[in-house]
Design a protein around this motif. Sequence first.
Motif, PDB file in Angstrom:
ATOM      1  N   SER A 232      -2.169   1.242  -7.482  1.00  0.00           N
ATOM      2  CA  SER A 232      -3.299   0.432  -7.926  1.00  0.00           C
ATOM      3  C   SER A 232      -4.333   1.321  -8.598  1.00  0.00           C
ATOM      4  O   SER A 232      -4.920   2.191  -7.967  1.00  0.00           O
ATOM      5  N   ARG A 233      -4.547   1.075  -9.883  1.00  0.00           N
ATOM      6  CA  ARG A 233      -5.456   1.938 -10.625  1.00  0.00           C
ATOM      7  C   ARG A 233      -6.845   1.970  -9.983  1.00  0.00           C
ATOM      8  O   ARG A 233      -7.451   3.023  -9.815  1.00  0.00           O
ATOM      9  N   SER A 234      -7.346   0.798  -9.587  1.00  0.00           N
ATOM     10  CA  SER A 234      -8.716   0.737  -9.060  1.00  0.00           C
ATOM     11  C   SER A 234      -8.812   1.366  -7.669  1.00  0.00           C
ATOM     12  O   SER A 234      -9.752   2.106  -7.372  1.00  0.00           O
ATOM     13  N   ARG A 235      -7.827   1.083  -6.817  1.00  0.00           N
ATOM     14  CA  ARG A 235      -7.905   1.646  -5.459  1.00  0.00           C
ATOM     15  C   ARG A 235      -7.674   3.153  -5.477  1.00  0.00           C
ATOM     16  O   ARG A 235      -8.254   3.885  -4.686  1.00  0.00           O
ATOM     17  N   TRP A 236      -6.795   3.602  -6.379  1.00  0.00           N
ATOM     18  CA  TRP A 236      -6.578   5.054  -6.486  1.00  0.00           C
ATOM     19  C   TRP A 236      -7.854   5.737  -6.982  1.00  0.00           C
ATOM     20  O   TRP A 236      -8.282   6.764  -6.446  1.00  0.00           O
ATOM     21  N   ALA A 237      -8.493   5.129  -7.978  1.00  0.00           N
ATOM     22  CA  ALA A 237      -9.736   5.705  -8.505  1.00  0.00           C
ATOM     23  C   ALA A 237     -10.798   5.768  -7.411  1.00  0.00           C
ATOM     24  O   ALA A 237     -11.554   6.744  -7.303  1.00  0.00           O
TER      25      ALA A 237
ATOM     26  N   ILE B  26      -5.796   7.299   4.200  1.00  0.00           N
ATOM     27  CA  ILE B  26      -5.173   5.987   4.030  1.00  0.00           C
ATOM     28  C   ILE B  26      -4.837   5.503   5.440  1.00  0.00           C
ATOM     29  O   ILE B  26      -4.187   6.214   6.207  1.00  0.00           O
ATOM     30  N   THR B  27      -5.315   4.321   5.790  1.00  0.00           N
ATOM     31  CA  THR B  27      -5.250   3.912   7.196  1.00  0.00           C
ATOM     32  C   THR B  27      -4.106   2.945   7.498  1.00  0.00           C
ATOM     33  O   THR B  27      -3.756   2.753   8.651  1.00  0.00           O
ATOM     34  N   LYS B  28      -3.531   2.313   6.466  1.00  0.00           N
ATOM     35  CA  LYS B  28      -2.433   1.365   6.711  1.00  0.00           C
ATOM     36  C   LYS B  28      -1.152   1.896   6.087  1.00  0.00           C
ATOM     37  O   LYS B  28      -1.180   2.441   4.976  1.00  0.00           O
ATOM     38  N   VAL B  29      -0.045   1.675   6.765  1.00  0.00           N
ATOM     39  CA  VAL B  29       1.234   2.201   6.276  1.00  0.00           C
ATOM     40  C   VAL B  29       1.550   1.668   4.876  1.00  0.00           C
ATOM     41  O   VAL B  29       1.944   2.426   3.991  1.00  0.00           O
ATOM     42  N   GLU B  30       1.339   0.363   4.648  1.00  0.00           N
ATOM     43  CA  GLU B  30       1.700  -0.196   3.337  1.00  0.00           C
ATOM     44  C   GLU B  30       0.858   0.410   2.213  1.00  0.00           C
ATOM     45  O   GLU B  30       1.297   0.509   1.072  1.00  0.00           O
ATOM     46  N   ASP B  31      -0.364   0.847   2.571  1.00  0.00           N
ATOM     47  CA  ASP B  31      -1.232   1.416   1.537  1.00  0.00           C
ATOM     48  C   ASP B  31      -0.741   2.774   1.038  1.00  0.00           C
ATOM     49  O   ASP B  31      -1.194   3.254  -0.010  1.00  0.00           O
ATOM     50  N   ARG B  32       0.181   3.413   1.776  1.00  0.00           N
ATOM     51  CA  ARG B  32       0.742   4.676   1.278  1.00  0.00           C
ATOM     52  C   ARG B  32       1.418   4.452  -0.078  1.00  0.00           C
ATOM     53  O   ARG B  32       1.452   5.339  -0.913  1.00  0.00           O
ATOM     54  N   TRP B  33       1.981   3.256  -0.271  1.00  0.00           N
ATOM     55  CA  TRP B  33       2.615   2.938  -1.555  1.00  0.00           C
ATOM     56  C   TRP B  33       1.666   2.177  -2.465  1.00  0.00           C
ATOM     57  O   TRP B  33       1.660   2.376  -3.659  1.00  0.00           O
ATOM     58  N   VAL B  34       0.875   1.274  -1.859  1.00  0.00           N
ATOM     59  CA  VAL B  34       0.043   0.375  -2.661  1.00  0.00           C
ATOM     60  C   VAL B  34      -1.085   1.123  -3.369  1.00  0.00           C
ATOM     61  O   VAL B  34      -1.311   0.932  -4.566  1.00  0.00           O
ATOM     62  N   VAL B  35      -1.779   2.007  -2.643  1.00  0.00           N
ATOM     63  CA  VAL B  35      -2.962   2.647  -3.225  1.00  0.00           C
ATOM     64  C   VAL B  35      -2.617   3.492  -4.460  1.00  0.00           C
ATOM     65  O   VAL B  35      -3.279   3.365  -5.491  1.00  0.00           O
ATOM     66  N   PRO B  36      -1.569   4.327  -4.396  1.00  0.00           N
ATOM     67  CA  PRO B  36      -1.266   5.111  -5.607  1.00  0.00           C
ATOM     68  C   PRO B  36      -0.834   4.252  -6.802  1.00  0.00           C
ATOM     69  O   PRO B  36      -0.943   4.688  -7.949  1.00  0.00           O
TER      70      PRO B  36
END
Length: 202
Positions: free
Chosen positions: A137-142, A125-135
């Motif tokens: 988001s069903r599609s991004r987590w998948a 995970i390359t962006k700090v905000e994505d540490r929370w956003v990706v888990p």
Amino acid sequence: MTATVAEPNGARARQTYYWRVRNARTRHRPESADQAWHIQPGHPGGAYCDLGHDLDPPAHHTPTLLSRSRPTGRRGDEQEFRGGCLACEWEGPVHSGDGFGDGDNEAVEDAHDHAFPGWQTLPPITKVEDRWVVPQSRSRWAQLISQYPAGWVNQGAPVVAWRRYRREAHAPPHAGRPRYELRVTRPPRDRARHPADQDALF
Ligand SMILES: [Zn+2]
């Protein structure tokens, strides 16, 4: 504490022994319990961890962090860390450090080398905000976990994220994210792919 004599091996056994010392079930002073290896509070199997405390070991290798303090006289106590596993008696080499990404990080990485060899190649995970956003988001987590080896996600394989600063401490698992978040060095940017751009700087 005079003795390392009776200390057992393995994270689970050490944690039990640590509580026996703390609860005055041994001949050692309860105040000396922190000098026995035990699971670092907040890490799997340790005090304050909200992942649960099953009496049966997990069916697969499960990383955790062991720590102890060593009295050093005038300088106060020194902290030592080593990786541990809740499923077996494996223990990693000892690392000294202050415990804020120093010593503890190396030990947690050793434990992941034991449980998930090759974890360094997981997609970061390359962006700090994505540490929370990706888990969330069903599609991004998948999409992220589609690049994980089969079975790893259910066994608690880590999320790897680019760190924000040197020695940013790895984050232990919790009920909402039952896996470590390992903060790794961002690779040198595109150096290999754009040699011409690099030349233009000089
Ligand atoms: Zn193991």
